[in-house]
Motif scaffolding. Sequence first.
Motif, PDB file in Angstrom:
ATOM      1  N   TYR A  20       0.832  -1.203   0.000  1.00  0.00           N
ATOM      2  CA  TYR A  20       0.000   0.000   0.000  1.00  0.00           C
ATOM      3  C   TYR A  20       0.864   1.249   0.000  1.00  0.00           C
ATOM      4  N   GLU A  21       0.488   2.219  -0.823  1.00  0.00           N
ATOM      5  CA  GLU A  21       1.155   3.519  -0.820  1.00  0.00           C
ATOM      6  C   GLU A  21       0.179   4.550  -0.298  1.00  0.00           C
ATOM      7  N   ASN A  22       0.626   5.361   0.622  1.00  0.00           N
ATOM      8  CA  ASN A  22      -0.238   6.423   1.128  1.00  0.00           C
ATOM      9  C   ASN A  22      -0.468   7.455   0.033  1.00  0.00           C
ATOM     10  N   PRO A  23      -1.686   7.991  -0.060  1.00  0.00           N
ATOM     11  CA  PRO A  23      -1.939   9.044  -1.054  1.00  0.00           C
ATOM     12  C   PRO A  23      -1.208  10.320  -0.648  1.00  0.00           C
ATOM     13  N   PRO A  24      -1.068  11.262  -1.582  1.00  0.00           N
ATOM     14  CA  PRO A  24      -0.409  12.523  -1.225  1.00  0.00           C
ATOM     15  C   PRO A  24      -1.219  13.255  -0.153  1.00  0.00           C
ATOM     16  N   ALA A  25      -0.541  14.112   0.580  1.00  0.00           N
ATOM     17  CA  ALA A  25      -1.210  14.893   1.628  1.00  0.00           C
ATOM     18  C   ALA A  25      -2.336  15.724   1.011  1.00  0.00           C
ATOM     19  N   TRP A  26      -3.385  15.947   1.797  1.00  0.00           N
ATOM     20  CA  TRP A  26      -4.522  16.716   1.299  1.00  0.00           C
ATOM     21  C   TRP A  26      -4.119  18.164   1.116  1.00  0.00           C
ATOM     22  N   ILE A  27      -4.490  18.706  -0.023  1.00  0.00           N
ATOM     23  CA  ILE A  27      -4.210  20.101  -0.344  1.00  0.00           C
ATOM     24  C   ILE A  27      -5.517  20.715  -0.808  1.00  0.00           C
ATOM     25  N   GLU A  31      -5.230  25.152  -4.528  1.00  0.00           N
ATOM     26  CA  GLU A  31      -3.767  25.091  -4.518  1.00  0.00           C
ATOM     27  C   GLU A  31      -3.228  23.901  -5.309  1.00  0.00           C
ATOM     28  N   ARG A  32      -4.087  23.009  -5.754  1.00  0.00           N
ATOM     29  CA  ARG A  32      -3.647  21.782  -6.426  1.00  0.00           C
ATOM     30  C   ARG A  32      -3.088  22.021  -7.817  1.00  0.00           C
ATOM     31  N   VAL A  33      -3.458  23.124  -8.438  1.00  0.00           N
ATOM     32  CA  VAL A  33      -3.001  23.411  -9.794  1.00  0.00           C
ATOM     33  C   VAL A  33      -1.474  23.456  -9.855  1.00  0.00           C
ATOM     34  N   HIS A  34      -0.843  23.964  -8.806  1.00  0.00           N
ATOM     35  CA  HIS A  34       0.605  24.124  -8.803  1.00  0.00           C
ATOM     36  C   HIS A  34       1.324  22.999  -8.059  1.00  0.00           C
ATOM     37  N   GLN A  35       0.617  21.959  -7.691  1.00  0.00           N
ATOM     38  CA  GLN A  35       1.192  20.840  -6.942  1.00  0.00           C
ATOM     39  C   GLN A  35       1.351  19.640  -7.877  1.00  0.00           C
ATOM     40  N   PRO A  36       2.584  19.178  -8.129  1.00  0.00           N
ATOM     41  CA  PRO A  36       2.787  18.083  -9.090  1.00  0.00           C
ATOM     42  C   PRO A  36       2.067  16.784  -8.730  1.00  0.00           C
ATOM     43  N   ASP A  37       1.853  16.509  -7.452  1.00  0.00           N
ATOM     44  CA  ASP A  37       1.150  15.282  -7.074  1.00  0.00           C
ATOM     45  C   ASP A  37      -0.315  15.306  -7.497  1.00  0.00           C
TER      46      ASP A  37
END
Length: 135
Positions: A20-27, A31-37
């Motif tokens: 299992y991989e944890n999902p990226p932190a909640w943003i 602000e998600r437009v500039h976050q590569p994840d």
Amino acid sequence: MDQKIPYDDYQLPVVFLPSYENPPAWIPPQERVHQPDYNNELTQFLPRTVVLKKPPGAQLGFNIRGGKASQLGIFISKVVPDSDAHRAGLQEGDQVLSVNEVDFQDIEHSRAVEILKTAREILMRVRFFPYSKSY
């Protein structure tokens, strides 16, 4: 006691899932437009056309790698800054799909170089498909 069952004793079919991989932190959404994840902009991977005109004896302004022997296709490995190729939008990681209507997806490296060096006008179909740096 927690005993492991031998592989042959499982009922078929057997599927082993990756860890299992944890999902990226909640943003927050704004602000998600500039976050590569969270980047869901896929248009950068669509094929596009790049047109280059090359005077006799001039350099192309980019290097390629790959070919039939690597079974990976032809990729742009370097683009010279401020060259015509750079100004036309060619970038490292672009996969060359075709040049002047010649399919480059299953071509020998030497043949690809020959086509690129001898053409005066180059009509390239490329797509951004970054390869691993370890390749």
